[in-house]
Design a protein around this motif. Structure first.
Motif, PDB file in Angstrom:
ATOM      1  N   ALA A 160       9.580  -4.287   2.858  1.00  0.00           N
ATOM      2  CA  ALA A 160      10.282  -3.570   3.103  1.00  0.00           C
ATOM      3  C   ALA A 160      10.803  -2.685   2.493  1.00  0.00           C
ATOM      4  O   ALA A 160      12.163  -1.841   2.486  1.00  0.00           O
ATOM      5  N   CYS A 161      10.739  -2.502   0.956  1.00  0.00           N
ATOM      6  CA  CYS A 161      10.689  -1.807  -0.097  1.00  0.00           C
ATOM      7  C   CYS A 161       9.358  -0.736  -0.384  1.00  0.00           C
ATOM      8  O   CYS A 161       8.556  -1.083  -0.591  1.00  0.00           O
ATOM      9  N   GLU A 162       9.799   0.385   0.160  1.00  0.00           N
ATOM     10  CA  GLU A 162       8.708   1.212   0.250  1.00  0.00           C
ATOM     11  C   GLU A 162       7.985   1.533  -1.787  1.00  0.00           C
ATOM     12  O   GLU A 162       6.716   1.897  -1.453  1.00  0.00           O
ATOM     13  N   SER A 163       9.095   1.515  -2.562  1.00  0.00           N
ATOM     14  CA  SER A 163       8.384   1.758  -3.531  1.00  0.00           C
ATOM     15  C   SER A 163       8.004   0.562  -4.320  1.00  0.00           C
ATOM     16  O   SER A 163       6.728   0.936  -4.938  1.00  0.00           O
ATOM     17  N   ALA A 164       8.125  -0.461  -4.154  1.00  0.00           N
ATOM     18  CA  ALA A 164       7.227  -1.548  -3.811  1.00  0.00           C
ATOM     19  C   ALA A 164       6.005  -1.054  -3.883  1.00  0.00           C
ATOM     20  O   ALA A 164       4.861  -1.957  -4.161  1.00  0.00           O
ATOM     21  N   VAL A 165       5.730  -1.099  -2.137  1.00  0.00           N
ATOM     22  CA  VAL A 165       5.048  -1.189  -1.937  1.00  0.00           C
ATOM     23  C   VAL A 165       3.285   0.244  -2.268  1.00  0.00           C
ATOM     24  O   VAL A 165       2.387  -0.219  -2.988  1.00  0.00           O
ATOM     25  N   CYS A 166       4.228   1.129  -2.793  1.00  0.00           N
ATOM     26  CA  CYS A 166       3.534   2.312  -3.109  1.00  0.00           C
ATOM     27  C   CYS A 166       2.926   2.218  -5.178  1.00  0.00           C
ATOM     28  O   CYS A 166       2.200   2.164  -5.206  1.00  0.00           O
ATOM     29  N   ASN A 167       4.159   1.059  -5.559  1.00  0.00           N
ATOM     30  CA  ASN A 167       3.538   0.770  -6.122  1.00  0.00           C
ATOM     31  C   ASN A 167       1.793  -0.328  -6.505  1.00  0.00           C
ATOM     32  O   ASN A 167       1.183  -0.405  -7.665  1.00  0.00           O
TER      33      ASN A 167
END
Length: 332
Positions: A160-167
Motif C-alpha cells: 500500500a506504499c507507492e514509494s516502496a512499489v516504485c523502488n
C-alpha cells in the motif's frame, strides 16, 4: 501514474537505516523450501484494513500509533484488499500437496511492515486469528522494503506504499500498489487477470502510441507481427502461474489466468497472441477490449487480483469491487 483519490495519503514513514527485526512463524506445520518456493511479499497495510491506524500514525506520530497497537493487540485487524488473494494462494498450496505430499514448488508468503516488532504483535495475532500461512514477519522500522526483496528472492511484492512499489520496480522486482477498497471475489480457484502493455508486455507499444498516435501504432504492430513484444514487469509471475498450472489436469486446475488488454483483436491482437506463444505461456482466456471499459468484464470474471498500469482502468475496476493492483510506469 496517479491513482490516489482525494484525501488519500501514501506516506509510509520510510527513512534511511533502521533496525530490521525478522520473526519466523513457528505455528506453521511446515516451512517452505527457500530454494524452491515462489515467494510473495505483502505489506501489512495491504493484507489488513489498517486505514484508521495509518491515519493515526500520520496525524499523531509513531509513538501514539504503537501505543494504540499495543493496547489493541488482541483485537484482530479487519481483512484487507490482498486477503482473498492470499487465501486463494493457500488453497493452491493445499491442492498441490494433496496431489504430491513431497511438492516443493509452493507459494511462500512473507509479510513486511515498515513499523517495529513491538507494535507488530497485533499483526502477528491477526495472521494467526485468520489462519494465514505467513512464513515470516519482517519489521523494518522505517527502512525501505525493496532493500530486502532480492535477498528473499521475491517474485511478487504487493504494498500500500507507492514509494516502496516504485523502488521495487526500479530494482526489477515485480510489484504493484494495492489501495484499500471494498471488494468481491470468486470463492473457487485462484483467478489472476493481467493487462497487456506495460504489465505483461513491455511499454514499447504504449510509447509509440503516446508519441505518434493510433494509426502509427497499428502500423508499428503490423510491421513487427512476428517479433515478440518485450517482457513487462509481471511476465515472470505470469510464467510461474503457467508452470504451476501444468502440474494439474485441465479439469482439476485451481488456477485461472486472464489477459484483459486495451488492444483491439483485429489490428493489434495478433502480435500479442504470438508473443504469448513464443513465451510458452498459456492464458486461460484473452479479452481484447479495443479501449472499452474493463470493469464490466472483470465483474463477471471476479479475479482475486487485477494488474493494470492505467489509472482509469484501475478506477473502473475498483468501481466494480475488483481487487486492483496498480503497476506504475516511469517511476522516478
Amino acid at each position: 501514474m496517479e491513482v490516489r483519490e482525494a484525501g488519500t495519503e501514501f506516506d509510509c514513514g520510510l527513512k534511511m537505516g533502521g533496525k530490521v527485526e525478522v520473526i519466523l512463524n513457528t505455528q506453521l506445520k511446515q516451512q517452505k523450501d527457500p530454494k524452491e518456493a515462489i515467494t510473495i511479499a505483502i505489506s501489512a497495510r495491504a493484507l489488513f484494513d489498517m486505514e484508521e491506524e495509518h491515519e493515526l500514525f500520520l496525524s499523531e506520530g509513531r509513538e501514539t500509533f504503537e501505543t494504540f497497537q499495543l493496547t489493541n493487540e488482541d483485537v484482530p485487524l479487519k481483512e484487507g484488499i490482498v486477503y482473498p488473494f492470499i487465501k486463494a494462494v493457500q488453497m493452491v498450496n493445499a491442492r498441490l500437496l494433496a496431489r504430491n505430499p513431497e511438492e516443493k514448488q509452493l507459494f511462500e508468503i512473507i509479510l513486511l511492515s515498515t513499523h517495529s516488532a513491538e507494535g507488530g504483535v497485533r499483526i502477528i495475532n491477526s495472521v494467526n486469528y485468520y489462519g494465514l500461512e505467513i512464513s515470516k514477519f519482517c519489521f523494518l522500522n522505517g527502512s525501505d522494503p525493496s532493500k530486502y526483496l532480492h535477498s528473499n528472492n521475491v517474485k511478487l511484492f504487493l504494498s500500500a506504499c507507492e514509494s516502496a512499489v516504485c523502488n521495487a520496480l526500479k530494482k526489477d522486482i515485480p510489484a504493484a500498489l494495492m489501495l484499500h477498497q471494498q471488494y468481491q471475489t470468486a470463492q473457487e480457484h485462484l483467478k489472476v487477470a493481467f493487462d497487456g502493455d506495460s504489465v505483461l508486455f513491455s511499454d514499447e507499444t504504449d510509447v509509440v502510441f503516446k508519441e505518434k498516435g493510433l494509426d502509427a501504432v497499428i502500423k508499428y504492430e503490423k510491421d513487427r507481427e512476428h517479433v515478440p513484444i518485450g517482457e513487462g514487469p509481471l511476465k515472470e509471475f505470469a510464467m510461474i502461474l503457467g508452470e504451476m498450472k501444468k502440474k494439474f489436469s485441465p479439469e482439476n486446475d485451481p488456477i485461472n489466468t486472464y489477459l484483459v488488454t486495451a488492444r483491439s483483436g483485429n489490428d493489434m491482437g495478433i502480435r500479442a497472441i504470438k508473443t504469448l506463444r513464443n513465451w510458452g505461456l498459456k492464458i486461460d482466456e484473452a479479452f481484447f477490449m479495443a479501449g472499452s471499459p474493463k470493469g464490466p468484464l472483470l465483474s463477471h470474471i471476479q479475479p482475486h487480483i487485477f494488474f493494470d498500469d492505467n489509472a482509469r482502468n484501475i478506477k473502473g475496476a475498483r468501481a466494480y469491487g475488483i481487487p486492483s493492483a496498480f503497476v506504475p510506469s516511469g517511476c522516478e
